[in-house]
Design a protein around this motif. Structure first.
Motif, short mmCIF file in Angstrom:
data_model
loop_
_atom_site.label_atom_id
_atom_site.label_comp_id
_atom_site.label_asym_id
_atom_site.label_seq_id
_atom_site.Cartn_x
_atom_site.Cartn_y
_atom_site.Cartn_z
N ALA A 14 87.76 147.78 120.09
CA ALA A 14 87.41 146.39 120.33
C ALA A 14 85.89 146.23 120.40
O ALA A 14 85.21 147.07 120.98
N GLY A 15 85.41 145.17 119.77
CA GLY A 15 83.98 144.95 119.69
C GLY A 15 83.35 145.51 118.43
O GLY A 15 82.18 145.21 118.14
N GLY A 16 84.09 146.33 117.70
CA GLY A 16 83.56 146.94 116.49
C GLY A 16 83.63 146.01 115.29
O GLY A 16 84.06 144.85 115.40
N SER A 17 83.23 146.55 114.14
CA SER A 17 83.17 145.77 112.91
C SER A 17 83.81 146.53 111.75
O SER A 17 83.83 147.77 111.75
N LEU A 18 84.30 145.77 110.80
CA LEU A 18 84.80 146.31 109.54
C LEU A 18 84.46 145.32 108.44
O LEU A 18 84.36 144.11 108.70
N GLY A 65 83.23 132.17 113.76
CA GLY A 65 82.10 132.76 114.46
C GLY A 65 82.10 134.27 114.51
O GLY A 65 81.09 134.89 114.86
N ARG A 66 83.21 134.90 114.15
CA ARG A 66 83.30 136.37 114.14
C ARG A 66 83.46 136.93 112.74
O ARG A 66 82.99 138.04 112.46
N PHE A 67 84.13 136.21 111.86
CA PHE A 67 84.39 136.66 110.50
C PHE A 67 83.54 135.87 109.52
O PHE A 67 83.24 134.69 109.74
N GLN A 81 83.66 140.18 106.20
CA GLN A 81 82.95 140.89 107.26
C GLN A 81 83.55 140.47 108.59
O GLN A 81 83.55 139.27 108.92
N MET A 82 84.07 141.43 109.32
CA MET A 82 84.75 141.14 110.59
C MET A 82 83.95 141.79 111.72
O MET A 82 83.80 143.02 111.75
N ASN A 83 83.44 140.97 112.60
CA ASN A 83 82.65 141.44 113.73
C ASN A 83 83.35 141.12 115.05
O ASN A 83 84.23 140.26 115.10
N ASN A 84 82.93 141.83 116.09
CA ASN A 84 83.50 141.60 117.43
C ASN A 84 85.03 141.59 117.36
O ASN A 84 85.68 140.67 117.86
N LEU A 85 85.57 142.61 116.74
CA LEU A 85 87.02 142.67 116.56
C LEU A 85 87.75 142.78 117.89
O LEU A 85 87.25 143.41 118.85
#
Length: 123
Positions: A14-18, A65-67, A81-85
């Motif tokens: 959690a909190g990571g990115s892909l 806001g995250r993707f 881009q997926m952030n704050n997963l």
């Protein structure tokens, strides 16, 4: 042969990115609207992010806001881009293409689908 091929899935905390990729070929994909869907176990497939041929994006509230969805027309590829997963982002992610104008989340509106790439987010 028409094809959409996703890649880039994996397991993160959690909190990571892909960053997911969707490579298109065999059809005039630049004239299609492209969408990322996801499907978690036991849940319906849902639209996550879409982009039209002019690169105008549209996002589900849950990822706003995250993707970030983008197109690289030179590479015939769409990215997510997926952030704050979050753990609730865990799902199989699919890309799809529709010839319909206007954004749509109706699965039957889509002409082409990829095979999916798994994203798993642990807490």
């Amino acid at each position: 042969q028409e094809r959409l091929v996703e890649s880039g899935g994996g397991s993160v905390q959690a909190g990571g990115s892909l960053r997911l990729s969707c490579a298109a070929g065999g059809f005039p994909w630049s004239h299609y609207r492209m969408t990322w869907f996801r499907q978690a176990p036991g849940k319906e497939r849902e639209g996550v992010a879409a982009i039209d041929s002019d690169a105008h994006p549209n996002y589900a509230d849950s990822v706003q806001g995250r993707f970030n969805v983008t197109l690289d027309k030179d590479k015939n590829t769409m990215y997510l881009q997926m952030n704050n997963l979050k753990p609730e982002d865990t799902a199989m992610y699919y890309c799809a293409a529709t010839s319909r104008t206007g954004f749509t989340s109706v699965l039957g509106d889509y002409n082409y689908w990829g095979q999916g790439t798994q994203v798993t987010v642990s807490s």
